[in-house]
Design an enzyme around this catalytic site. Structure first.
Site, mmCIF file in Angstrom:
data_model
loop_
_atom_site.group_PDB
_atom_site.id
_atom_site.type_symbol
_atom_site.label_atom_id
_atom_site.label_comp_id
_atom_site.label_asym_id
_atom_site.label_seq_id
_atom_site.Cartn_x
_atom_site.Cartn_y
_atom_site.Cartn_z
ATOM 1 N N GLU A 138 -7.846 4.820 -8.126
ATOM 2 C CA GLU A 138 -7.006 5.218 -7.000
ATOM 3 C C GLU A 138 -5.640 4.539 -7.124
ATOM 4 O OE1 GLU A 138 -7.884 3.456 -3.144
ATOM 5 O OE2 GLU A 138 -7.610 5.419 -2.224
ATOM 6 N N GLU B 5 -15.356 1.848 4.838
ATOM 7 C CA GLU B 5 -14.622 3.081 4.525
ATOM 8 C C GLU B 5 -13.627 2.712 3.436
ATOM 9 O OE1 GLU B 5 -15.297 5.892 5.552
ATOM 10 O OE2 GLU B 5 -16.501 5.522 7.329
ATOM 11 N N GLY C 193 -10.461 -0.067 3.845
ATOM 12 C CA GLY C 193 -9.575 -0.707 2.874
ATOM 13 C C GLY C 193 -10.062 -0.454 1.461
ATOM 14 N N SER C 194 -9.735 -1.359 0.584
ATOM 15 C CA SER C 194 -10.048 -1.165 -0.833
ATOM 16 C C SER C 194 -11.491 -1.546 -1.153
ATOM 17 C CB SER C 194 -9.103 -2.036 -1.667
ATOM 18 O OG SER C 194 -9.303 -3.393 -1.326
ATOM 19 N N LYS D 287 -8.601 -7.537 12.956
ATOM 20 C CA LYS D 287 -7.681 -8.171 11.994
ATOM 21 C C LYS D 287 -6.893 -7.044 11.323
ATOM 22 C CE LYS D 287 -6.546 -9.654 8.134
ATOM 23 N NZ LYS D 287 -5.281 -9.078 7.635
ATOM 24 N N CYS E 134 -6.030 7.851 2.466
ATOM 25 C CA CYS E 134 -7.293 7.645 1.738
ATOM 26 C C CYS E 134 -7.859 8.948 1.209
ATOM 27 C CB CYS E 134 -8.310 6.945 2.626
ATOM 28 S SG CYS E 134 -8.619 7.812 4.159
ATOM 29 N N GLY F 153 -13.970 -4.557 0.151
ATOM 30 C CA GLY F 153 -15.270 -4.119 0.699
ATOM 31 C C GLY F 153 -16.422 -4.907 0.081
HETATM 32 P P1 NAD Z 1 -7.046 -3.927 1.354
HETATM 33 O O1 NAD Z 1 -8.491 -3.819 1.030
HETATM 34 O O2 NAD Z 1 -6.167 -4.690 0.460
HETATM 35 O O3 NAD Z 1 -6.846 -4.566 2.813
HETATM 36 C C1 NAD Z 1 -7.518 -4.037 3.929
HETATM 37 C C2 NAD Z 1 -7.678 -5.132 4.964
HETATM 38 O O4 NAD Z 1 -8.524 -6.137 4.416
HETATM 39 C C3 NAD Z 1 -6.377 -5.823 5.365
HETATM 40 O O5 NAD Z 1 -6.407 -6.115 6.743
HETATM 41 C C4 NAD Z 1 -6.427 -7.101 4.563
HETATM 42 O O6 NAD Z 1 -5.698 -8.163 5.150
HETATM 43 C C5 NAD Z 1 -7.909 -7.411 4.586
HETATM 44 N N1 NAD Z 1 -8.339 -8.302 3.497
HETATM 45 C C6 NAD Z 1 -7.753 -8.480 2.290
HETATM 46 N N2 NAD Z 1 -8.404 -9.436 1.586
HETATM 47 C C7 NAD Z 1 -9.432 -9.848 2.364
HETATM 48 C C8 NAD Z 1 -10.470 -10.812 2.184
HETATM 49 N N3 NAD Z 1 -10.567 -11.531 1.080
HETATM 50 N N4 NAD Z 1 -11.370 -10.960 3.209
HETATM 51 C C9 NAD Z 1 -11.284 -10.219 4.334
HETATM 52 N N5 NAD Z 1 -10.302 -9.318 4.564
HETATM 53 C C10 NAD Z 1 -9.395 -9.129 3.578
HETATM 54 O O7 NAD Z 1 -6.565 -2.410 1.538
HETATM 55 P P2 NAD Z 1 -5.111 -1.895 1.868
HETATM 56 O O8 NAD Z 1 -4.301 -2.087 0.634
HETATM 57 O O9 NAD Z 1 -4.644 -2.461 3.159
HETATM 58 O O10 NAD Z 1 -5.407 -0.337 2.112
HETATM 59 C C11 NAD Z 1 -5.503 0.558 1.065
HETATM 60 C C12 NAD Z 1 -6.939 0.895 0.768
HETATM 61 O O11 NAD Z 1 -7.597 1.365 1.940
HETATM 62 C C13 NAD Z 1 -7.054 2.031 -0.217
HETATM 63 O O12 NAD Z 1 -8.081 1.772 -1.130
HETATM 64 C C14 NAD Z 1 -7.406 3.222 0.645
HETATM 65 O O13 NAD Z 1 -8.040 4.286 0.004
HETATM 66 C C15 NAD Z 1 -8.266 2.591 1.672
HETATM 67 N N6 NAD Z 1 -8.352 3.434 2.871
HETATM 68 C C16 NAD Z 1 -9.533 4.065 3.145
HETATM 69 C C17 NAD Z 1 -9.643 4.897 4.259
HETATM 70 C C18 NAD Z 1 -10.955 5.582 4.610
HETATM 71 O O14 NAD Z 1 -11.109 6.031 5.738
HETATM 72 N N7 NAD Z 1 -11.894 5.662 3.716
HETATM 73 C C19 NAD Z 1 -8.552 5.060 5.099
HETATM 74 C C20 NAD Z 1 -7.351 4.394 4.787
HETATM 75 C C21 NAD Z 1 -7.278 3.569 3.678
#
Ligand code: NAD
Length: 492
Positions: free
Chosen positions: A395, A261, A238-239, A185, A296, A243
């Site tokens: 962040e 992550e 993601g965030s 996804k 990230c 998570g």
């Molecule tokens: P996000 O958490 O908003 O979204 C990430 C993914 O989760 C997207 O595909 C989104 O559609 C999905 N998502 C959103 N709501 C959801 C739900 N309720 N249920 C299931 N899936 C859902 O993050 P973002 O804004 O896309 O990315 C930025 C974040 O990612 C930042 O916090 C950044 O630090 C982190 N990040 C971490 C790393 C790492 O390796 N640690 C790498 C890149 C980004």
């Protein structure tokens, strides 16, 4: 390889609407989401708005494909993954331009960090998979105990928008190499390059159903994948907020394992004894401002020894000033667009809050190039940031650097570890003993020394504390996608 005319030709192409990839077929979407380019704010194309029913079909396809894929000889899986790596390389510029039109990353960075990195990841795990052995345990002689590694089954991968191909490959490649099937996804604002990768995977000979891609909103499509009773693991980047939701989905459904992550607020620590302050300034500026800070591991908290604060800040501001912000498809741009209007608004709100809490903006702080219709922000440095301030703790995920002074090594360690995160860090010093003491003292998944941001596929990536758990990259990630099974055989 990078040629402006070739980029412009690819960027001028109309993009047809895209559907899901399920069971080896690119589908016609039943419902769509608009894709807006952050480069100029214009509509780029549409992607499918995945429903729970779409996710169910994708998981069913992945489950049906699992037994044959898991039983395939590792050398045969290897062949397909390496063919995919070759195809990604062959189409690297096309994939990079597509991704940049979608998420705004500057093309010079996108080409290397996206298709070329993803190709390397598929090649690495393809090459590895016929070289890893199972174990025979050192038991008493009347017993033979075998420790097998088996694939988990269906892996759900949910990835963010900042580096979709690179991060997508970090999940898909080891999962497939180990014999799992995948439902991916992508983020709703960065799905296009991953859908193209899905097509290339079919061209490489990946059997139908082994990799399925379902696009759509996190709160619908992502949630359905997270709650699904027939998904065995969730690999997420993601965030922290999302998570947490995934752990809740796991608890409410089938206790699927979850690898997270998450974000960071990584300290970049500059001691007065740094041998090359000019290099530190240049690398530190790139370490926070490239891809508009949407990295990230970005070094978003600069901790500087007080005695060199003024000199170093001057050098740093000069380096930030040299970075040209502009159309990410232009080879002359060092920094492209912020990924969306929503993200830009968040970034600007963080700067406003920092000022209201006592910080001073040394450079940047505002939206720029508004006349383009796109989402652009000037590299921003905020000084006087104390541990109590929001900018020290949260962040931003934008081009905003928080600067804090320190006097002693102990104070630097306390400040470095003074957030809920622990993803990345850096120490600049000419003192070898100090460098090693800092490596031990900092709670983070990586400590760079006299550089910022260096990495490759051979080393694990991931966080301590609320930056998550589970690691992407390296052979350690391969193990994550397997389960251990013991066979205990009585030989008497
Ligand atoms: P996000 O958490 O908003 O979204 C990430 C993914 O989760 C997207 O595909 C989104 O559609 C999905 N998502 C959103 N709501 C959801 C739900 N309720 N249920 C299931 N899936 C859902 O993050 P973002 O804004 O896309 O990315 C930025 C974040 O990612 C930042 O916090 C950044 O630090 C982190 N990040 C971490 C790393 C790492 O390796 N640690 C790498 C890149 C980004």
């Amino acid at each position: 390889m990078l040629n402006q005319d070739a980029i412009d030709t690819l960027a001028a192409k109309d993009l047809p609407g895209r559907g899901h990839l399920i069971n080896g077929r690119m589908e016609e979407p039943a419902a769509v989401l608009e894709v807006i380019s952050p480069i100029d704010g214009k509509r780029l194309t549409t992607i499918a708005a995945g429903s729970e029913e779409d996710v169910n079909r994708a998981v069913a396809a992945a489950r049906a494909a699992f037994p044959a894929w898991a039983r395939m000889a590792p050398a045969a899986r290897k062949k397909i993954l390496i063919k995919l790596a070759d195809l990604i390389e062959k189409h690297a510029l096309e994939l990079a331009v597509l991704g940049v039109r979608d998420n705004g990353t500057e093309i010079s960075m996108a080409l290397k960090a996206e298709p070329l990195s993803a190709a390397g990841t598929f090649r690495y795990y393809g090459e590895a998979i016929d070289k890893v052995y199972d174990e025979i345990a050192p038991t008493a002689p009347e017993v033979l105990a075998l420790v097998h590694r088996e694939p988990l089954g269906v892996v759900g991968a949910i990835v963010p928008w900042n580096f979709p191909l690179m991060i997508g490959a970090w999940k898909i490649a080891p999962a497939l190499a180990a014999g799992n099937t995948v439902v991916l996804k992508p983020a709703e604002i960065a799905s296009l390059s991953l859908l193209r990768l899905g097509e290339l995977a079919l061209e490489a000979g990946l059997p139908a159903g082994v990799l399925n891609i379902v696009t759509g909103k996190g709160s619908i499509t992502g949630k359905a994948l997270g709650l699904h009773m027939d998904v065995d693991a969730l690999a997420f980047t993601g965030s922290g907020g999302v998570g947490r939701m995934l752990m809740d989905y796991s608890a409410r459904s089938n206790l699927k394992r979850v690898f997270l992550e998450l974000g960071g607020k990584s300290p970049n620590i500059v001691f007065a004894d740094t041998a090359n302050l000019a290099k530190a300034a240049k690398v530190s500026a790139a370490g926070i401002f490239r891809n508009s800070g949407q990295v990230c591991v970005a070094g978003s908290r600069l901790l500087v020894e007080e005695s060199i604060m003024d000199t170093f800040l001057e050098q740093l501001a000069a380096e930030a000033g040299k970075l040209k912000v502009g159309n990410p498809l232009n080879l002359g741009s060092d920094i492209g667009a912020v990924s969306s209007e929503d993200q830009l608004a968040k970034d600007l709100a963080y700067v406003e809050k920092a000022v209201s809490e006592g910080g001073s903006v040394v450079t940047g702080g505002s939206r720029i190039l508004a006349e383009t219709g796109g989402s652009y922000m000037a590299p921003t440095i905020v000084t006087g940031v104390t541990p109590q301030m929001t900018l020290f703790r949260e962040e931003v995920f934008g081009p905003v650097l928080a600067v804090t002074p320190f006097r002693t090594e102990e104070e630097a360690v306390a400040l470095a570890n003074g957030t809920d995160f622990g993803l990345a860090s850096a120490v600049w010093t000419a003192n070898l003993g100090r460098a090693h003491r800092m490596i031990r003292a900092i709670h983070a998944g990586v400590v760079h020394v006299n550089t910022y941001g260096g990495s490759d596929i051979t080393v694990p990536l991931g966080g301590f504390k609320q930056s998550g758990f589970g690691r992407d990259k390296s052979l350690h990630a391969l193990h994550k996608y397997t389960d251990l099974k013991t066979a205990w055989i009585d030989l008497t």
